[in-house]
Scaffold this motif. Structure first.
Motif, PDB file in Angstrom:
ATOM      1  N   LEU A 104       0.901  -1.391 -10.819  1.00 46.59           N
ATOM      2  CA  LEU A 104       0.042  -0.388 -10.040  1.00 46.59           C
ATOM      3  C   LEU A 104      -0.169  -1.014  -8.520  1.00 46.59           C
ATOM      4  O   LEU A 104      -0.015  -0.130  -7.585  1.00 46.59           O
ATOM      5  N   SER A 105      -0.185  -2.208  -8.178  1.00 45.04           N
ATOM      6  CA  SER A 105      -0.250  -2.312  -7.064  1.00 45.04           C
ATOM      7  C   SER A 105       0.953  -2.190  -6.127  1.00 45.04           C
ATOM      8  O   SER A 105       0.829  -1.999  -4.847  1.00 45.04           O
ATOM      9  N   ARG A 106       2.195  -2.538  -6.650  1.00 46.10           N
ATOM     10  CA  ARG A 106       3.419  -2.301  -5.856  1.00 46.10           C
ATOM     11  C   ARG A 106       3.480  -1.015  -5.606  1.00 46.10           C
ATOM     12  O   ARG A 106       4.234  -0.478  -4.674  1.00 46.10           O
ATOM     13  N   ASP A 187      -0.478  -0.717  11.583  1.00 43.95           N
ATOM     14  CA  ASP A 187       0.202  -1.625  10.660  1.00 43.95           C
ATOM     15  C   ASP A 187      -0.348  -3.125  10.900  1.00 43.95           C
ATOM     16  O   ASP A 187      -0.310  -4.006  10.121  1.00 43.95           O
ATOM     17  N   ARG A 188      -1.142  -3.248  11.882  1.00 39.68           N
ATOM     18  CA  ARG A 188      -1.708  -4.707  12.246  1.00 39.68           C
ATOM     19  C   ARG A 188      -2.968  -4.924  11.196  1.00 39.68           C
ATOM     20  O   ARG A 188      -3.085  -6.223  10.747  1.00 39.68           O
ATOM     21  N   PHE A 189      -3.385  -3.979  10.551  1.00 38.54           N
ATOM     22  CA  PHE A 189      -4.393  -4.122   9.425  1.00 38.54           C
ATOM     23  C   PHE A 189      -3.961  -3.690   8.242  1.00 38.54           C
ATOM     24  O   PHE A 189      -5.122  -3.947   7.239  1.00 38.54           O
ATOM     25  N   LEU A 190      -3.194  -2.864   8.123  1.00 39.27           N
ATOM     26  CA  LEU A 190      -2.955  -2.177   6.852  1.00 39.27           C
ATOM     27  C   LEU A 190      -3.051  -3.046   5.679  1.00 39.27           C
ATOM     28  O   LEU A 190      -3.418  -2.875   4.467  1.00 39.27           O
ATOM     29  N   GLY A 191      -2.015  -3.995   5.660  1.00 39.81           N
ATOM     30  CA  GLY A 191      -2.064  -5.175   4.517  1.00 39.81           C
ATOM     31  C   GLY A 191      -3.231  -5.711   4.363  1.00 39.81           C
ATOM     32  O   GLY A 191      -3.498  -5.848   3.092  1.00 39.81           O
ATOM     33  N   ARG A 192      -4.062  -5.960   5.161  1.00 37.67           N
ATOM     34  CA  ARG A 192      -5.323  -6.358   4.889  1.00 37.67           C
ATOM     35  C   ARG A 192      -6.331  -5.523   4.072  1.00 37.67           C
ATOM     36  O   ARG A 192      -6.633  -6.005   3.153  1.00 37.67           O
ATOM     37  N   LEU A 194      -5.284  -2.783   2.616  1.00 35.66           N
ATOM     38  CA  LEU A 194      -4.643  -2.607   1.216  1.00 35.66           C
ATOM     39  C   LEU A 194      -5.216  -3.644   0.252  1.00 35.66           C
ATOM     40  O   LEU A 194      -5.468  -3.383  -0.963  1.00 35.66           O
ATOM     41  N   ARG A 195      -5.101  -5.009   0.498  1.00 30.09           N
ATOM     42  CA  ARG A 195      -5.478  -5.914  -0.461  1.00 30.09           C
ATOM     43  C   ARG A 195      -6.854  -5.832  -0.707  1.00 30.09           C
ATOM     44  O   ARG A 195      -7.350  -5.868  -1.920  1.00 30.09           O
ATOM     45  N   ASP A 199      -7.956  -5.264  -4.802  1.00 27.15           N
ATOM     46  CA  ASP A 199      -8.996  -6.430  -5.210  1.00 27.15           C
ATOM     47  C   ASP A 199     -10.102  -5.585  -5.737  1.00 27.15           C
ATOM     48  O   ASP A 199     -10.823  -6.015  -6.702  1.00 27.15           O
ATOM     49  N   GLY A 200     -10.537  -4.460  -5.090  1.00 29.91           N
ATOM     50  CA  GLY A 200     -11.869  -3.687  -5.775  1.00 29.91           C
ATOM     51  C   GLY A 200     -11.499  -3.017  -6.807  1.00 29.91           C
ATOM     52  O   GLY A 200     -12.339  -2.535  -7.656  1.00 29.91           O
ATOM     53  N   LEU A 201     -10.048  -2.737  -7.218  1.00 27.51           N
ATOM     54  CA  LEU A 201      -9.778  -2.125  -8.402  1.00 27.51           C
ATOM     55  C   LEU A 201      -9.647  -3.085  -9.580  1.00 27.51           C
ATOM     56  O   LEU A 201      -9.765  -2.420 -10.681  1.00 27.51           O
ATOM     57  N   ARG A 202      -9.616  -4.048  -9.318  1.00 31.62           N
ATOM     58  CA  ARG A 202      -9.284  -5.230 -10.599  1.00 31.62           C
ATOM     59  C   ARG A 202     -10.547  -5.134 -11.452  1.00 31.62           C
ATOM     60  O   ARG A 202     -11.674  -5.161 -11.007  1.00 31.62           O
ATOM     61  N   ALA A 203     -10.209  -5.682 -12.622  1.00 25.61           N
ATOM     62  CA  ALA A 203     -11.300  -5.994 -13.516  1.00 25.61           C
ATOM     63  C   ALA A 203     -11.334  -7.594 -14.026  1.00 25.61           C
ATOM     64  O   ALA A 203     -10.068  -8.047 -13.998  1.00 25.61           O
ATOM     65  N   PRO A 204     -12.224  -8.170 -13.937  1.00 26.46           N
ATOM     66  CA  PRO A 204     -13.556  -7.372 -14.225  1.00 26.46           C
ATOM     67  C   PRO A 204     -14.329  -7.110 -12.769  1.00 26.46           C
ATOM     68  O   PRO A 204     -13.948  -7.807 -11.801  1.00 26.46           O
TER      69      PRO A 204
END
Length: 222
Positions: A104-106, A187-192, A194-195, A199-204
């Protein structure tokens, strides 16, 4: 392209399937150049600039696309089909043993590269979303992303209070330039960012989200 219930890939020339090979390649170049120019420059992007980026003459562009509305339609169609293809890639990876949340992340990272947030304000006003090819592409995308969500959720890797609509909103927001800035500055901020989102979607989950999960139906209603 396969219909909404199918899993086939887009052809890349679905808007004009009967063109000669060289004409089809020109059309694809024009559509890709338009996507890049509109994402970078918004409504300031001229058809002359798009033709230059595509490496074709103005007459060739107008032969394929008589106006901006016709070109916008094919840009939206190409982006929707390409994002759906990336979702299918992610499902294939997960089926081959990849962790469902990693798959999903990819997919999300690949979808972000289309800069849909930068395109939406430019394209939303002149495109008929009920047009059969666009409708089929959208339904295919929603179905595939829904399957990615279901697999990650069944594996216990996706928080229970998020849904596909939450992701679709985030894809737009993550790639929408701030007022007074250009798309390239993202582009300077998108990677950060996005992560942070992933991380907010992860369980728990570390917190409870306010309101209800944004389903596809809620997303369509705005």
């Amino acid at each position: 392209m396969a219909d909404a219930a199918g899993g086939g890939r887009s052809t890349g020339v679905s808007a004009a399937p009967h063109l000669r090979a060289d004409a089809a390649r020109n059309r694809e170049r024009i559509v890709e150049a338009a996507r890049e120019a509109l994402a970078l420059h918004g409504t300031e992007a001229s058809l002359d600039e798009i033709a230059r980026r595509a490496g074709v003459g103005n007459a060739t562009l107008y032969r394929h696309f008589p106006d901006r509305s016709a070109l916008a339609h094919d840009v939206v169609l190409a982006v929707a089909e390409r994002i759906a293809d990336r979702a299918q890639d992610a499902l294939d990876e997960e089926g081959g043993g990849c962790d469902p949340f990693d798959a999903l992340s990819r997919f999300v990272a690949a979808a972000v590269e289309e800069r849909i947030g930068a395109l939406c304000p430019v394209l939303s006003g002149g495109v008929d979303e009920r047009e059969p090819r666009l409708l089929a592409a959208r339904l295919r995308l929603e179905r595939l992303v829904g399957e990615l969500f279901d697999r990650a959720r069944r594996a216990g890797r996706l928080r229970a209070d998020a849904d596909v609509g939450d992701l679709l909103v985030a894809l737009g927001q993550l790639t929408r330039p701030l007022p007074g800035t250009e798309c390239a500055q993202l582009d300077r901020f998108l990677g950060r960012h996005l992560r942070i989102f992933l991380d907010g979607l992860r369980a728990p989950a570390r917190s409870e989200l306010p309101g209800r999960a944004a389903t596809v139906e809620a997303f369509r209603q705005g």
